[in-house]
Design an enzyme around this catalytic site. Structure first.
Site, PDB file in Angstrom:
ATOM      1  N   TYR A 298      16.036 118.435  50.600  1.00 57.26           N
ATOM      2  CA  TYR A 298      15.801 119.855  50.314  1.00 57.26           C
ATOM      3  C   TYR A 298      15.971 120.144  48.822  1.00 57.26           C
ATOM      4  O   TYR A 298      15.137 120.806  48.198  1.00 57.26           O
ATOM      5  CB  TYR A 298      16.772 120.730  51.115  1.00 57.26           C
TER       6      TYR A 298
ATOM      7  N   ARG B  60      28.680 126.756  45.044  1.00 64.17           N
ATOM      8  CA  ARG B  60      29.301 127.976  44.533  1.00 64.17           C
ATOM      9  C   ARG B  60      28.922 129.202  45.358  1.00 64.17           C
ATOM     10  O   ARG B  60      29.717 130.133  45.520  1.00 64.17           O
ATOM     11  CB  ARG B  60      28.876 128.192  43.079  1.00 64.17           C
TER      12      ARG B  60
ATOM     13  N   ARG C 297      22.042 133.069  55.133  1.00 62.26           N
ATOM     14  CA  ARG C 297      21.466 131.784  54.734  1.00 62.26           C
ATOM     15  C   ARG C 297      22.535 130.706  54.857  1.00 62.26           C
ATOM     16  O   ARG C 297      23.730 130.977  54.719  1.00 62.26           O
ATOM     17  CB  ARG C 297      20.946 131.827  53.298  1.00 62.26           C
TER      18      ARG C 297
ATOM     19  N   PHE D 209      17.606 122.604  25.725  1.00 59.48           N
ATOM     20  CA  PHE D 209      17.038 123.138  26.959  1.00 59.48           C
ATOM     21  C   PHE D 209      17.637 122.434  28.174  1.00 59.48           C
ATOM     22  O   PHE D 209      17.928 123.068  29.195  1.00 59.48           O
ATOM     23  CB  PHE D 209      15.519 122.946  26.919  1.00 59.48           C
TER      24      PHE D 209
END
Length: 418
Positions: free
Chosen positions: A171, A218, A228, A288
């Site tokens: 997933y 978290r 969920r 980044f």
């Protein structure tokens, strides 16, 4: 209030003052809007409207890579908007997800039935798709491929719960690992990074999985409150009959055991993170990539063995976040940050924790990887004052960015959301 939270951390207070001063005197990266097409200007407007954390760092990327990543983000935001919209029936949503990559080459395609807050990227998809088609073929091929694979993966998990640890990895691969792979291929396609960065999909996948697992760990309570569930059943069923039991105080000991198991699993990606970052050569690409990763390990350290995960929101301090953003500009600094938070986790490991041996083992692997000659010599530890200044400006791009990232690693809510 931000400064009060950093009392006892003088460096954070100093960096908060630097940040506040720089934030008042600096602006977003100067983009040459006059040379842009009207549709490209609109795309950057959508980027700033829909991204809590990515707008600033995308606009700090060098050269044509900036436009490619902007469009990549918007395409995935549109795809994610379809997946998130519970008002779209499955018989409509599944074909949309499977076919979404084909819409990039259909100039008139748009979707006007979404109820999501970011529906504008679907309603005005022709503006995004025309700029996609204006990109070089090397960029288009990457974006199309990742969009296709992600759409298929999202459709697979629409009515499927994450049961095994293997499925958790799968997933997270679909919703985040593929983003890491796509970004890496874009970095190489731009020639700002070596071809090997784009070819090594295992390392790129780990970059995404580390961020996504941190988000999922978290966000236990928030996800439970919204109906969920992303903690894998193979993990939580060892400690409770139902995942929601962890929110009850009488199950705290079991909850912490499961939490620490999942943190330990997430930490196994850190050696790959070190190896990946060690290969990067372009400063804007390094910033980044590195900033989300150091935010993630700081967040994992804050979550480990912490009852607050089941009672509220675990956040790193804003001063802490600013300091991490300002420091994470070279490999030596990143390694020091990883060592610091790994040591913090080590000090929290209890004798009775069921995952103790596995936790100690992966922490030792991280320590050895951090000290390896390849990682230490991969990038110069000295960065010029120009880059230090650039890092401060990056940290000061927007207070909104910090509001988002103080409680989560950037990327989790945008390009790597669950």
């Amino acid at each position: 209030m931000d400064i009060l939270k950093s009392l006892g951390h003088p460096e954070e207070i100093l960096n908060l003052f630097k940040y506040k001063i720089a934030g008042c005197r600096s602006v977003m990266p100067k983009l040459d809007y006059d040379s842009m097409s009207e549709t490209l200007r609109t795309c950057y407007a959508y980027l700033n409207q829909t991204s809590r954390s990515f707008a600033a760092v995308i606009q700090a990327l060098d050269g044509e890579l900036r436009h490619a990543v902007c469009i990549f983000y918007l395409v995935l935001r549109a795809l994610d908007t379809v997946e998130d919209d519970m008002s779209i029936p499955l018989e409509t949503k599944v074909p949309l997800l499977h076919d979404f990559h084909t819409f990039l080459y259909q100039p008139e395609w748009c979707f006007t039935e979404s109820k999501e807050k970011d529906r504008k990227v679907l309603e005005d998809f022709p503006t995004i798709s025309v700029e996609f088609r204006n990109l070089g073929q090397e960029y288009r091929d990457v974006i199309t491929d990742i969009c296709h694979r992600m759409g298929v993966g999202m459709a697979e998990f629409l009515e499927k719960k994450v049961s095994s640890m293997k499925e958790w990895d799968k997933y997270c691969h679909y919703v985040a690992g593929l983003v890491g792979i796509g970004l890496s291929r874009l970095f190489s396609a731009s020639q700002l990074e070596d071809p090997e960065v784009g070819r090594d999909t295992e390392l790129a996948n780990s970059m995404g999985l580390f961020l996504q697992k941190t988000n999922i760990i978290r966000d236990y309570l928030e996800d439970q409150q919204e109906g969920r569930a992303f903690w894998p059943q193979e993990a939580w069923s060892q400690f409770a009959a139902r995942l929601e039991d962890f929110a009850h105080p009488q199950h705290l000991s079991s909850a912490l055991s499961c939490l620490n198991l999942l943190v330990t699993d997430a930490l196994r990606h850190v050696p790959d993170v070190i190896a990946y970052l060690s290969r990067l050569r372009n400063q804007s690409v390094f910033n980044f990539c590195a900033i989300p990763q150091v935010m993630a390990i700081a967040t994992l350290s804050a979550c480990y063995n912490n009852p607050q995960v089941f009672q509220g929101v675990v956040k790193i301090r804003k001063g802490q976040a600013v300091t991490l953003m300002m420091q994470a500009t070279n490999m030596g600094a990143v390694q020091s940050i990883i060592a610091q938070y790994s040591q913090e986790i080590l000090q929290k490991v209890t004798i009775t924790d069921p995952s103790r041996e596995k936790t100690l083992l992966i922490l030792n692997v991280i320590r050895e990887k951090n000290l390896s000659p390849a990682a230490l010599s991969s990038r110069a530890h000295h960065i010029s004052p120009v880059y230090v200044s650039a890092a401060m400006l990056l940290a000061a791009l927007s207070w909104q960015y910090l509001n988002a990232t103080a409680g989560q690693p950037p990327g989790g809510a945008d390009m790597q959301g669950h």
